[in-house]
Each structure stands twice: as structure tokens, then as C-alpha cells.
Design a protein around this motif. Structure first.
Motif, mmCIF file in Angstrom:
data_model
loop_
_atom_site.group_PDB
_atom_site.id
_atom_site.type_symbol
_atom_site.label_atom_id
_atom_site.label_comp_id
_atom_site.label_asym_id
_atom_site.label_seq_id
_atom_site.Cartn_x
_atom_site.Cartn_y
_atom_site.Cartn_z
ATOM 1 N N THR A 347 -3.179 -0.700 5.929
ATOM 2 C CA THR A 347 -1.872 -1.084 6.468
ATOM 3 C C THR A 347 -2.019 -1.834 7.788
ATOM 4 O O THR A 347 -1.325 -2.832 8.035
ATOM 5 C CB THR A 347 -0.991 0.163 6.669
ATOM 6 N N VAL A 433 -1.739 -2.911 -0.819
ATOM 7 C CA VAL A 433 -0.826 -2.963 0.328
ATOM 8 C C VAL A 433 -0.481 -4.416 0.670
ATOM 9 O O VAL A 433 0.673 -4.730 0.986
ATOM 10 C CB VAL A 433 -1.447 -2.252 1.543
ATOM 11 N N ARG A 460 7.614 0.775 10.970
ATOM 12 C CA ARG A 460 7.981 2.171 10.709
ATOM 13 C C ARG A 460 9.341 2.303 10.040
ATOM 14 O O ARG A 460 9.513 3.112 9.122
ATOM 15 C CB ARG A 460 7.960 2.949 12.027
ATOM 16 N N GLU A 461 10.309 1.509 10.457
ATOM 17 C CA GLU A 461 11.680 1.691 9.988
ATOM 18 C C GLU A 461 12.045 0.816 8.788
ATOM 19 O O GLU A 461 12.992 1.131 8.061
ATOM 20 C CB GLU A 461 12.657 1.402 11.133
ATOM 21 N N HIS A 463 9.400 -1.649 6.810
ATOM 22 C CA HIS A 463 8.399 -1.946 5.782
ATOM 23 C C HIS A 463 7.856 -0.699 5.087
ATOM 24 O O HIS A 463 7.736 -0.680 3.851
ATOM 25 C CB HIS A 463 7.246 -2.734 6.406
ATOM 26 N N LEU A 464 7.501 0.336 5.836
ATOM 27 C CA LEU A 464 6.911 1.523 5.208
ATOM 28 C C LEU A 464 7.847 2.165 4.191
ATOM 29 O O LEU A 464 7.397 2.544 3.093
ATOM 30 C CB LEU A 464 6.497 2.535 6.282
ATOM 31 N N PRO A 465 9.162 2.312 4.474
ATOM 32 C CA PRO A 465 10.049 2.852 3.425
ATOM 33 C C PRO A 465 10.106 1.969 2.174
ATOM 34 O O PRO A 465 10.205 2.480 1.055
ATOM 35 C CB PRO A 465 11.409 2.920 4.129
ATOM 36 N N ILE A 467 7.721 -0.069 0.965
ATOM 37 C CA ILE A 467 6.470 -0.117 0.188
ATOM 38 C C ILE A 467 5.892 1.275 -0.045
ATOM 39 O O ILE A 467 4.711 1.398 -0.397
ATOM 40 C CB ILE A 467 5.424 -1.016 0.883
ATOM 41 N N ARG A 468 6.711 2.325 0.116
ATOM 42 C CA ARG A 468 6.197 3.684 -0.073
ATOM 43 C C ARG A 468 5.569 3.888 -1.446
ATOM 44 O O ARG A 468 4.494 4.496 -1.555
ATOM 45 C CB ARG A 468 7.314 4.704 0.155
ATOM 46 N N PRO A 469 6.171 3.403 -2.556
ATOM 47 C CA PRO A 469 5.504 3.579 -3.864
ATOM 48 C C PRO A 469 4.133 2.915 -3.925
ATOM 49 O O PRO A 469 3.193 3.462 -4.520
ATOM 50 C CB PRO A 469 6.482 2.927 -4.843
ATOM 51 N N LEU A 471 2.104 2.416 -1.367
ATOM 52 C CA LEU A 471 1.196 3.217 -0.546
ATOM 53 C C LEU A 471 0.734 4.464 -1.291
ATOM 54 O O LEU A 471 -0.449 4.821 -1.255
ATOM 55 C CB LEU A 471 1.881 3.617 0.757
ATOM 56 N N LEU A 472 1.659 5.124 -1.986
ATOM 57 C CA LEU A 472 1.283 6.321 -2.737
ATOM 58 C C LEU A 472 0.329 5.985 -3.876
ATOM 59 O O LEU A 472 -0.638 6.708 -4.131
ATOM 60 C CB LEU A 472 2.537 7.004 -3.280
#
Length: 551
Positions: A347, A433, A460-461, A463-465, A467-469, A471-472
Motif C-alpha cells: 500500500t 493493490v 485512510r478515509e 481509498h482504504l474503504p 479497496i478493502r476487498p 486488500l483482503l
């Protein structure tokens, strides 16, 4: 450039430096004198290892080519019983490590195994001298086993290319009189050649990395020679020089993969997506296609799993063995820690590239993720010296300042293994990613900036939400790869520290494979989950795309 953006650039450079440290250390270590051992290595070890490695890679490449391309064409262009199940099930053998398949096949095909026992019972033979049976512990056996496990690399890349080929191109070929065979060899296969080379390159690099299967089969490849020179001949410099030779082979494969795609670009000139033309098979042809797709799954997964389940059914007491519980805990903690670190590093590198759009940061990211192409033994040799030097320096400082030593803080705690796992499998997460972030529109970044958010807050507010799938998914794949990794684990693990992979390897090395059956099955079961998810998700995605019409 803001302070935050500059910080991303500096941090990415530091991370890339840590990922490239093993290669730099290896090159420095290879310059050290080795005495007369290098003459011995050149005269006896190196030529034989190079020839054996070349033959192994060529053999595995041939099997993966035939099986991977053939099955990809059948499930993509033909309709027959079970075709939609085979579409994703053909990836299942990828979940089984090569060394576990090797151990299982020896149990099935050796003199006391069920196959030869049945032959003697049916034909009345009394000894092995009365009949001929191929020796599984040989170069041919290693090629056979690795080809069965690694063909999904070629299948996956080739199937994707076949599915994305222009239906118009294939339709035109059919109107010009091209039958199925001519369409395959003269149209579809040339278009898919770059993807085929990519898959074969991945399979060959995995083949080059293997140490468990080749050691068990008695095949002395370059990887085995590096391990033998380091551990048995006590020559780290000699092992480093052999490892540098392996790096040349790896970079040659990478160049071959890039060269195969040189100036090859194929574009669909229509915006209308239609289903590909297909051939409905009936009668003997349908069952032949079914058998051709079922055989790799049976030989690459079902046969190796059979002796594991058989041993475990007779030894349920092993479930409470404290050594197995310790090995399982060690594998889970190491793999989970490495997977999380891999996602963090990937990331950082990809987001730094998004924040600072320049060639330098892209080069750092691509170079740092080259570890996947480096065999685990090579990586271990390159990491040991700098990490041991750091441990000794830290121990000396704490001894002088505080009156106590830290010992081998990194090498002795398992942190070196986490480092090796991250460096080796960063590419697995980096690619996913990077692709996930690439699908997030830059307009969101601009909107966040106008609302007073800096790049870190935006990550944090926003991009991460989003692309969460991704990342997992990337973390799951990295976790499984770490669970299966054997070469680096053998060479960098602390004293009296076992994982599931080393437990299986040790049991097989002393001829007690039944003791390693349960940890082997645990590794397989852990690997099955992401492979099935990946296979079914990609199959559904391609089916949706083929079935859609965009005008």
C-alpha cells in the motif's frame, strides 16, 4: 510538493531499499574469497546442477504448456459435461505445495505402495526384479510431479486471454473455412502467446525455487546446491556465488517473458462484447474432453490427498500432539504477520506512486517487488549476513550501555523469516493493490484535497474503504504463500523452531511421512480456500463479461 507527499516518497524509497537489501548483500558476499571450494564447485557441482536445472525447467515447461493451454482451450471454446465446473476446478492443484505432492506420490508409487502391490498381486510377481516400473525418485519423477502442480499458472493466464479475444476475429476465421484445429493453432494460439510465456515463466521460477521436492527425489538442482554448499560445506561465500548464478537464470527468464510481449499489442476495435463462438462436443469427443480436464485435477490433487487422508484416519491422536500445535501456531503467527506487513508495504509503495506521479517512484515499486522472482534459498543467503551483523552490533551496544545483551534479536526471534516472506511475496500484493487503486478515480483525491484532507487522511478515509476487498484478497493470497514457503523457512528459522512446512519436510526426510500427513493436509486445506475463491470469482467475472452487450 507538500511535506506529506515528500514523506510518502522518502518512505517508499526506504521500503524499497529494505526489499532490495538481500540482493545487494548477496552481491557483496559473493566477492569474498572461498578458498579452493569454488574450484570444486565449478569442476563438479555447477555443471551438473546447471544441466539438471535446465532439464527440470524444460520438462516442467513442456508439461505446463500442454496441460495448461489444452485445458484452457477446452473449457473456453467447447461445451461438454462438467465444463463449467472444470472452469474453476482446474486451479485447485495450485493449492498443494510441490513437496507435499512429491511425498504423496512416493508413498503411492514406491515398492510397498498400493500401485506396485496391486501389480504384484494381479500378475503374481514376487520381487521388483520380475517387472519394470518407473522410478519416481528421479528427474523424470520431479518433472512429472511439478508439472501437475504448476500447470495452473499457464492455465490461468491463457484462459484469461482466450476469454478476452475478439469474437469478431474468431468469427471471421470460421467464415474463411478455419476448423477447430486450424482456428486454435493459427489464430487463437498466436494471440495468446505472450500470456502463455508469462504463465510458463512463473511456473519455471517456482520450479527453480523448490527445494523440498527435488531433495526428496534426489535431484541436485541449483537450489539444492546452494543449500548443500551453505549447510553441509559451511561455505556461505560459495553459496552466495552459486546463488548469483541462479539470479542470472531468473533475470534471463524475466527478460524472456518481457521479450515475448515486445511490440505485441492486440486491441478489440468494437465496443460490442458478445459471447465467443463455441463448439458443442457430443459422444466420444465430449467424454475425451471431460477426461482431459479431469486427469490433471485427479493427478495433481486427488491422488496426493489420498495418502494424507488415509494416514490421518489411522492417527487421530496426532491432533493433540504438542509439537504439531506449536508448529501450527508458529506457521499461523509468522504467516499472518508477514501477510499484514506485505499489505502495508504494498500500500505504501502503490499510494506513493499515486501521490507522486513520476518514473522514479514507479521504478522503486517495480524493483522492490522483484523478490517473487528470487528463489527462497537465494533470498535467505542474502538476508543472513546483514541481519546477523545488525544483531551482533545491537548486542554489543546494549551490552556496553545497559550491561546485558540482546542476542540474536532478529534472526533468533523469527523476525528474519517475516522479513524474507515480505520480500519474497510483496509482488503478490503489490500487483493487486496497484490494480485496486488504479480503479479509484483521481477525482476523489481532488475532492478530498478541496475539503482540506492531506494525502494520508485521504488514504485512510477514502481509498482504504474502497479497496478493502482487494486488500483482503491480497492478504489472503500472501498468507497462503507464506504458509507453503519452505526454502527460506529451512535456512532462516531459529533453533528448535518448527512450522508446518518444516515439520512435513523433516518427517519425509527421515522416511516417516505418516508423521507429516496431518501438517501436510492442514497446509493443503489452508491453501484451498483462496484458490477456490479466486477461481470462482474470476470465472464468474469472465462469464458476466462474455454474456454482456455494451452498445
Amino acid at each position: 510538493m507538500s511535506r506529506t507527499d515528500l514523506a510518502w516518497l522518502v518512505f517508499a524509497g526506504i521500503v524499497a531499499g529494505f526489499m532490495l537489501l538481500p540482493i545487494a548483500s548477496l552481491l557483496v558476499l559473493a566477492l569474498e574469497p572461498t578458498g579452493d571450494i569454488w574450484e570444486h564447485l565449478i569442476g563438479t557441482v555447477l555443471p551438473r546442477s546447471l544441466v539438471t536445472t535446465a532439464l527440470l525447467m524444460l520438462g516442467v515447461g513442456a508439461i505446463t504448456l500442454v496441460v495448461g493451454v489444452g485445458t484452457a482451450w477446452l473449457v473456453t471454446m467447447c461445451r461438454f459435461p462438467g465444463q463449467r465446473i472444470f472452469d474453476w476446478a482446474l486451479l485447485i492443484p495450485l493449492a498443494v505445495p510441490t513437496y507435499i505432492v512429491a511425498y504423496s506420490y512416493v508413498e503411492v508409487l514406491n515398492y510397498t505402495g498400493p500401485v506396485q502391490t496391486a501389480i504384484r498381486a494381479v500378475f503374481g510377481f514376487q520381487t521388483s526384479r520380475e517387472y519394470w516400473f518407473p522410478e519416481i525418485r528421479s528427474l523424470g519423477g520431479a518433472i512429472f510431479v511439478m508439472g501437475l502442480v504448476l500447470y495452473p499458472y499457464v492455465y490461468l493466464t491463457t484462459r484469461a486471454t482466450f476469454l478476452l479475444q475478439s469474437a469478431c476475429t474468431l468469427d471471421v476465421s470460421r467464415t474463411l473455412g478455419a476448423g477447430p484445429m486450424r482456428l486454435f493453432f493459427q489464430v487463437a494460439l498466436p494471440l495468446a502467446r505472450p500470456a502463455i510465456v508469462v504463465g510458463m515463466s512463473l511456473a519455471m521460477m517456482e520450479c527453480l525455487n523448490d527445494i523440498g521436492a527435488v531433495t526428496f527425489f534426489g535431484v541436485k538442482t541449483m537450489t539444492f546446491s546452494v543449500y548443500d554448499t551453505w549447510v553441509n560445506r559451511s561455505s556461505l561465500a560459495g553459496a552466495a556465488q552459486l546463488a548469483c548464478t541462479m539470479l542470472v537464470i531468473v533475470f534471463a527468464l524475466l527478460w524472456l517473458e518481457r521479450h515475448a510481449r515486445r511490440k505485441q499489442r492486440f486491441h478489440v476495435t468494437t465496443t460490442r462484447y458478445i459471447g465467443l463462438p463455441s463448439y458443442r462436443l457430443t459422444g466420444a469427443r465430449a467424454w475425451a474432453a471431460w477426461a482431459a480436464c479431469a486427469a490433471p485435477i485427479a493427478l495433481g490433487f486427488a491422488v496426493p490427498a489420498w495418502p494424507l487422508v488415509d494416514y490421518i484416519s489411522r492417527r487421530f491422536d496426532a491432533l493433540t500432539d504438542p509439537r504439531l500445535l506449536d508448529a501450527t501456531w508458529n506457521s499461523l503467527t509468522l504467516s499472518l504477520s508477514a501477510a499484514i506487513m506485505t499489505i502495508v508495504v504494498a500500500t505504501v509503495l502503490t499510494y506513493a506512486q499515486r501521490v507522486n506521479r513520476n518514473a522514479g517512484i514507479r521504478f522503486l515499486g517495480r524493483t522492490a517487488s522483484i523478490g517473487y522472482a528470487i528463489p527462497g534459498t537465494v533470498l535467505a543467503v542474502g538476508l543472513l549476513v546483514p541481519l546477523a551483523a545488525f544483531d551482533n552490533a545491537l548486542d554489543g551496544v546494549t551490552e556496553r550501555l545497559f550491561g546485558f545483551g540482546t542476542g540474536l534479536l532478529i534472526v533468533g526471534s523469527g523476525a528474519a523469516l517475516v522479513y524474507a516472506y515480505v520480500a519474497r511475496f510483496l509482488a503478490v500484493a503489490y500487483g493487486q493493490v496497484e490494480g485496486g487503486l488504479g480503479k479509484v478515480t483521481p477525482h476523489l483525491d481532488m475532492a478530498a484535497r478541496t475539503l482540506g484532507r492531506n494525502s494520508l487522511t485521504t488514504l485512510r478515509e477514502v481509498h482504504l474503504p474502497l479497496i478493502r476487498p482487494v486488500l483482503l484478497s491480497a492478504m489472503l493470497l500472501a498468507f497462503v504463500d507464506c504458509m507453503k514457503e519452505l526454502p527460506a523457512t529451512i535456512l532462516l528459522r531459529p533453533f528448535n523452531f518448527e512450522t508446518l512446512a518444516t515439520t512435513v519436510y523433516n518427517a519425509a526426510s527421515r522416511g516417516a511421512f505418516e508423521d507429516g500427513a496431518l501438517p501436510a493436509l492442514l497446509i493443503v486445506l489452508v491453501g484451498l480456500v483462496p484458490v477456490i475463491l479466486l477461481a470462482r470469482t474470476s470465472a464468474a467475472t469472465f462469464r458476466d463479461r462474455r454474456g454482456s452487450r455494451v452498445s
